[in-house]
Write a protein that holds these residues in place. Structure first.
Motif, PDB file in Angstrom:
ATOM      1  N   THR A 136       0.840  -1.198   0.000  1.00  0.00           N
ATOM      2  CA  THR A 136       0.000   0.000   0.000  1.00  0.00           C
ATOM      3  C   THR A 136       0.879   1.254   0.000  1.00  0.00           C
ATOM      4  O   THR A 136       0.607   2.225  -0.722  1.00  0.00           O
ATOM      5  CB  THR A 136      -0.950  -0.010   1.220  1.00  0.00           C
ATOM      6  N   HIS A 167       0.999   4.300  -2.961  1.00  0.00           N
ATOM      7  CA  HIS A 167       0.825   5.753  -2.805  1.00  0.00           C
ATOM      8  C   HIS A 167       2.101   6.516  -3.172  1.00  0.00           C
ATOM      9  O   HIS A 167       2.018   7.619  -3.708  1.00  0.00           O
ATOM     10  CB  HIS A 167       0.350   6.081  -1.394  1.00  0.00           C
ATOM     11  N   VAL A 175      -3.493  14.068  -0.385  1.00  0.00           N
ATOM     12  CA  VAL A 175      -4.265  12.820  -0.209  1.00  0.00           C
ATOM     13  C   VAL A 175      -3.314  11.638  -0.042  1.00  0.00           C
ATOM     14  O   VAL A 175      -3.479  10.816   0.862  1.00  0.00           O
ATOM     15  CB  VAL A 175      -5.167  12.575  -1.450  1.00  0.00           C
ATOM     16  N   HIS A 176      -2.307  11.568  -0.923  1.00  0.00           N
ATOM     17  CA  HIS A 176      -1.410  10.403  -0.888  1.00  0.00           C
ATOM     18  C   HIS A 176      -0.428  10.478   0.280  1.00  0.00           C
ATOM     19  O   HIS A 176      -0.076   9.453   0.857  1.00  0.00           O
ATOM     20  CB  HIS A 176      -0.688  10.256  -2.220  1.00  0.00           C
ATOM     21  N   ARG A 214      -1.206  11.721   3.112  1.00  0.00           N
ATOM     22  CA  ARG A 214      -2.015  11.325   4.264  1.00  0.00           C
ATOM     23  C   ARG A 214      -2.157   9.800   4.308  1.00  0.00           C
ATOM     24  O   ARG A 214      -2.059   9.180   5.357  1.00  0.00           O
ATOM     25  CB  ARG A 214      -3.396  11.994   4.208  1.00  0.00           C
ATOM     26  N   ARG A 215      -2.376   9.205   3.131  1.00  0.00           N
ATOM     27  CA  ARG A 215      -2.502   7.735   3.084  1.00  0.00           C
ATOM     28  C   ARG A 215      -1.186   7.064   3.465  1.00  0.00           C
ATOM     29  O   ARG A 215      -1.176   6.006   4.083  1.00  0.00           O
ATOM     30  CB  ARG A 215      -2.969   7.273   1.690  1.00  0.00           C
ATOM     31  N   GLU A 233      -1.043   7.344   7.287  1.00  0.00           N
ATOM     32  CA  GLU A 233      -2.010   6.437   7.930  1.00  0.00           C
ATOM     33  C   GLU A 233      -1.561   4.975   7.793  1.00  0.00           C
ATOM     34  O   GLU A 233      -1.634   4.199   8.744  1.00  0.00           O
ATOM     35  CB  GLU A 233      -3.392   6.606   7.298  1.00  0.00           C
ATOM     36  N   THR A 234      -1.110   4.611   6.588  1.00  0.00           N
ATOM     37  CA  THR A 234      -0.677   3.229   6.367  1.00  0.00           C
ATOM     38  C   THR A 234       0.575   2.925   7.183  1.00  0.00           C
ATOM     39  O   THR A 234       0.697   1.842   7.760  1.00  0.00           O
ATOM     40  CB  THR A 234      -0.387   2.993   4.869  1.00  0.00           C
ATOM     41  N   SER A 243       5.591  11.932   6.928  1.00  0.00           N
ATOM     42  CA  SER A 243       4.488  11.878   5.956  1.00  0.00           C
ATOM     43  C   SER A 243       3.318  12.722   6.443  1.00  0.00           C
ATOM     44  O   SER A 243       2.648  13.393   5.649  1.00  0.00           O
ATOM     45  CB  SER A 243       4.015  10.436   5.750  1.00  0.00           C
ATOM     46  N   ALA A 259       1.558  15.837   4.582  1.00  0.00           N
ATOM     47  CA  ALA A 259       0.112  15.876   4.320  1.00  0.00           C
ATOM     48  C   ALA A 259      -0.483  17.179   4.832  1.00  0.00           C
ATOM     49  O   ALA A 259      -1.312  17.801   4.171  1.00  0.00           O
ATOM     50  CB  ALA A 259      -0.573  14.695   4.992  1.00  0.00           C
TER      51      ALA A 259
END
Ligand code: HEC
Length: 129
Positions: free
Chosen positions: A38, A42, A62-63, A65-66, A69-70, A96, A100
């Motif tokens: 994942t 991203h 967006v990416h 943030r992903r 989170e990941t 990251s 974000a």
């Protein structure tokens, strides 16, 4: 004939045991590998945005943030690693998250953020992969 049947049964049982061992090993690695793939996705999306000069903050945020989170799952999905591993993972989440929250405003800034991100992936891979 009987000996042959016993041999065949033995082979079958051996194959089943091997299959089930391989399967449970695969299952055990599914989460950590899923987390990494994942992240890879991203990071790839961010590189694609940058290559196509599509560097608006709203798109890259967006990416990032992903990624953050990941990456929060990196340490929990690798419970047997030493404390320094969790520390590298924590720093990655932090960086990251910062990208974000204050997403790069243009392609030059995105390039810099991507460089930092890629180096952080590599630093951990160098030590632990
Ligand atoms: C804190 C450590 C750490 C960080 C940070 C990290 N990785 Fe990993 N990565 C690992 C370890 C350990 C492995 C090998 C074991 C595994 O797959 O869980 C791995 C494996 C991988 C794999 C192979 C997965 C597979 O299917 O076998 C990919 C792809 C990957 N990482 C991508 C990334 C990307 C992209 C980043 C940054 C955005 C990143 N990693 C950041 C520790 C890290």
């Amino acid at each position: 004939m009987r000996a042959l049947l016993i041999l065949l049964a033995g082979l079958l049982i051996g194959a089943l045991v091997a299959f089930s061992a391989a399967n449970s090993l695969h299952q055990r690695n599914a989460w950590p590998r899923g987390v990494m793939n994942t992240l890879q996705h991203h990071l790839g999306e961010l590189r694609r945005l940058q290559r196509s000069n599509d560097c608006a903050a709203a798109r890259s945020a967006v990416h990032f943030r992903r990624l953050a989170e990941t990456a929060a799952d990196i340490a929990p999905s690798h419970p047997d690693q030493p404390p320094d591993f969790a520390e590298q993972a924590r720093r990655f989440v932090e960086t990251s998250g910062r990208h974000a929250a204050e997403a790069p405003v243009d392609c030059r800034a995105l390039d810099q953020a991507l460089q930092q991100t890629g180096e952080a992936c590599q630093a951990c891979h160098r030590d632990y992969r």
